[in-house]
Write a protein that holds these residues in place. Structure first.
Motif, PDB file in Angstrom:
ATOM      1  N   PRO A   1      14.313  11.155 -12.732  1.00 41.35           N
ATOM      2  CA  PRO A   1      14.313   9.882 -12.002  1.00 41.35           C
ATOM      3  C   PRO A   1      12.943   9.604 -11.374  1.00 41.35           C
ATOM      4  O   PRO A   1      12.132  10.510 -11.221  1.00 41.35           O
ATOM      5  N   ARG A   2      12.713   8.347 -11.035  1.00 44.99           N
ATOM      6  CA  ARG A   2      11.451   7.971 -10.415  1.00 44.99           C
ATOM      7  C   ARG A   2      11.299   8.629  -9.055  1.00 44.99           C
ATOM      8  O   ARG A   2      12.278   8.886  -8.350  1.00 44.99           O
ATOM      9  N   ARG A   3      10.066   8.909  -8.701  1.00 46.23           N
ATOM     10  CA  ARG A   3       9.751   9.473  -7.390  1.00 46.23           C
ATOM     11  C   ARG A   3       9.280   8.364  -6.460  1.00 46.23           C
ATOM     12  O   ARG A   3       8.856   7.286  -6.901  1.00 46.23           O
ATOM     13  N   ARG A   4       9.337   8.641  -5.147  1.00 48.00           N
ATOM     14  CA  ARG A   4       8.847   7.697  -4.138  1.00 48.00           C
ATOM     15  C   ARG A   4       7.799   8.411  -3.298  1.00 48.00           C
ATOM     16  O   ARG A   4       8.083   9.460  -2.698  1.00 48.00           O
TER      17      ARG A   4
ATOM     18  N   MET B   1      -4.532   5.951   7.056  1.00 48.31           N
ATOM     19  CA  MET B   1      -4.519   4.801   6.153  1.00 48.31           C
ATOM     20  C   MET B   1      -4.000   5.259   4.805  1.00 48.31           C
ATOM     21  O   MET B   1      -4.138   6.441   4.444  1.00 48.31           O
ATOM     22  N   ALA B   2      -3.397   4.330   4.066  1.00 41.61           N
ATOM     23  CA  ALA B   2      -2.804   4.698   2.775  1.00 41.61           C
ATOM     24  C   ALA B   2      -2.989   3.582   1.760  1.00 41.61           C
ATOM     25  O   ALA B   2      -3.376   2.459   2.099  1.00 41.61           O
ATOM     26  N   VAL B   3      -2.689   3.902   0.527  1.00 40.75           N
ATOM     27  CA  VAL B   3      -2.689   2.906  -0.535  1.00 40.75           C
ATOM     28  C   VAL B   3      -1.530   1.942  -0.299  1.00 40.75           C
ATOM     29  O   VAL B   3      -0.392   2.361  -0.086  1.00 40.75           O
ATOM     30  N   GLY B   4      -1.832   0.640  -0.309  1.00 45.23           N
ATOM     31  CA  GLY B   4      -0.818  -0.385  -0.107  1.00 45.23           C
ATOM     32  C   GLY B   4      -0.535  -1.141  -1.389  1.00 45.23           C
ATOM     33  O   GLY B   4      -0.281  -0.547  -2.444  1.00 45.23           O
ATOM     34  N   SER B   5      -0.633  -2.456  -1.325  1.00 47.46           N
ATOM     35  CA  SER B   5      -0.265  -3.305  -2.471  1.00 47.46           C
ATOM     36  C   SER B   5      -1.456  -3.638  -3.357  1.00 47.46           C
ATOM     37  O   SER B   5      -2.607  -3.625  -2.918  1.00 47.46           O
TER      38      SER B   5
ATOM     39  N   VAL C   1       5.699   3.742  -1.676  1.00 46.78           N
ATOM     40  CA  VAL C   1       6.612   3.197  -0.665  1.00 46.78           C
ATOM     41  C   VAL C   1       5.947   2.134   0.204  1.00 46.78           C
ATOM     42  O   VAL C   1       6.638   1.411   0.921  1.00 46.78           O
ATOM     43  N   LEU C   2       4.631   2.024   0.135  1.00 45.45           N
ATOM     44  CA  LEU C   2       3.927   0.988   0.906  1.00 45.45           C
ATOM     45  C   LEU C   2       3.435  -0.143   0.002  1.00 45.45           C
ATOM     46  O   LEU C   2       2.574  -0.932   0.392  1.00 45.45           O
ATOM     47  N   ASP C   3       4.006  -0.238  -1.193  1.00 40.22           N
ATOM     48  CA  ASP C   3       3.564  -1.250  -2.146  1.00 40.22           C
ATOM     49  C   ASP C   3       3.874  -2.669  -1.688  1.00 40.22           C
ATOM     50  O   ASP C   3       3.271  -3.628  -2.173  1.00 40.22           O
ATOM     51  N   ASP C   4       4.809  -2.829  -0.741  1.00 40.05           N
ATOM     52  CA  ASP C   4       5.135  -4.172  -0.251  1.00 40.05           C
ATOM     53  C   ASP C   4       4.308  -4.555   0.971  1.00 40.05           C
ATOM     54  O   ASP C   4       4.536  -5.600   1.581  1.00 40.05           O
ATOM     55  N   SER C   5       3.318  -3.740   1.320  1.00 48.65           N
ATOM     56  CA  SER C   5       2.460  -4.062   2.453  1.00 48.65           C
ATOM     57  C   SER C   5       1.615  -5.298   2.143  1.00 48.65           C
ATOM     58  O   SER C   5       1.183  -5.500   1.005  1.00 48.65           O
TER      59      SER C   5
ATOM     60  N   PRO D   1       8.699   4.673   5.263  1.00 49.58           N
ATOM     61  CA  PRO D   1       9.972   4.528   4.538  1.00 49.58           C
ATOM     62  C   PRO D   1      10.335   5.858   3.872  1.00 49.58           C
ATOM     63  O   PRO D   1       9.486   6.743   3.719  1.00 49.58           O
ATOM     64  N   PRO D   2      11.587   6.020   3.459  1.00 56.15           N
ATOM     65  CA  PRO D   2      11.996   7.257   2.780  1.00 56.15           C
ATOM     66  C   PRO D   2      11.108   7.543   1.564  1.00 56.15           C
ATOM     67  O   PRO D   2      10.812   6.655   0.778  1.00 56.15           O
TER      68      PRO D   2
END
Length: 260
Positions: free
Chosen positions: A152-155, A166-170, A186-190, A203-204
């Motif tokens: 399954p996909r990982r998050r 700081m992290a990778v966002g969108s 998990v921060l792709d919707d930032s 987020p989880p």
């Protein structure tokens, strides 16, 4: 009149749709992006005459340095009289690129958002350099076509800095690479490409991807801040596009714990 401004030359379109007056023979290239530097150096040794201070690959690259991606030495670049200047929509500032164009230089801008788009963009850029498709680009295309996403996909969360975190966002190339491997960010919707975050309020997620650039995360500096398992990986394999895409397809799945 320099070859870059000769109306007899055939314009090519860069990734921004801008017509670039590239001469029929390209013999002198300046690169303002580390990934593009490596791509040209691996395809046609000797074509580059200058690159940024951040252009670290190939390790034996021996060209003039013209400062960084955000503050290139425009006057020195103009004095070098290149046939073509290579740039990137995210990495370089429009003002500097406009100044180079105003000085009569041909400036080719790439816009790379994901793996397949990046491979296609690199092919167009090398064609603009009047080069045939190199073996490494063909190999990268074949390797990524064969990549099977994790199931399954990982998050994951992908920190790039701490103090502040700081992290990778969108809308990032890094996020697209991970997505291709079956790892969702998990921060792709930032709303931001590189947002600040609190490790306790994420987020989880079931994976923390810790690259060694721009911040050098290590086994003793980074993993202790998170509850989820961490994977220490080469930042170059996550963020660079060019010959590194061959290594990324081969090495990232194992480095991220997707296969042994």
């Amino acid at each position: 009149m320099s070859p870059a401004t000769d109306p007899a030359t055939d314009p090519v379109l860069d990734d921004e749709g801008r017509a670039v007056p590239v001469p029929e023979r390209v013999q002198r290239v300046v690169s303002l992006v580390p990934s593009l530097t490596e791509a040209v150096a691996a395809s046609a040794p000797g074509l580059l005459v200058a690159a940024t201070d951040w252009c670290t690959h190939p390790a034996d690259l021996d060209v003039e340095r013209i400062r960084g991606t955000k503050n290139p030495d425009v006057e020195r670049i103009v004095a070098l009289a290149p046939d073509l200047v290579l740039a990137n929509q995210e990495e370089n500032k429009p003002g500097e690129l406009d100044a180079l164009r105003a000085a009569g230089l041909a400036v080719y801008v790439t816009d790379i958002r994901d793996v397949d788009g990046g491979l296609a963009s690199l092919g167009r850029m090398l064609t603009a350099c009047r080069l045939p498709e190199p073996d490494w680009l063909r190999e990268a295309r074949e390797l990524w076509a064969a990549v099977e996403p994790a199931s399954p996909r990982r998050r994951a969360v992908v920190p790039i800095w701490r103090k502040p975190w700081m992290a990778v966002g969108s809308d990032t190339f890094t996020g697209a690479v991970l997505d291709r491997l079956g790892i969702g960010n998990v921060l792709d919707d930032s709303p931001e490409r590189y947002p600040r975050f609190d490790p306790a309020e994420l987020p989880p997620h079931d994976l923390v991807v810790l690259p060694d650039e721009p911040y050098t995360f290590t086994a003793d500096d980074g993993p202790e801040a998170f509850d989820a398992p961490s994977a220490l990986v080469s930042g170059r394999l996550l963020t660079w596009y060019g010959p590194s895409l061959v290594e990324a397809a081969r090495e990232l799945p194992a480095a991220l714990g997707l296969r042994t």
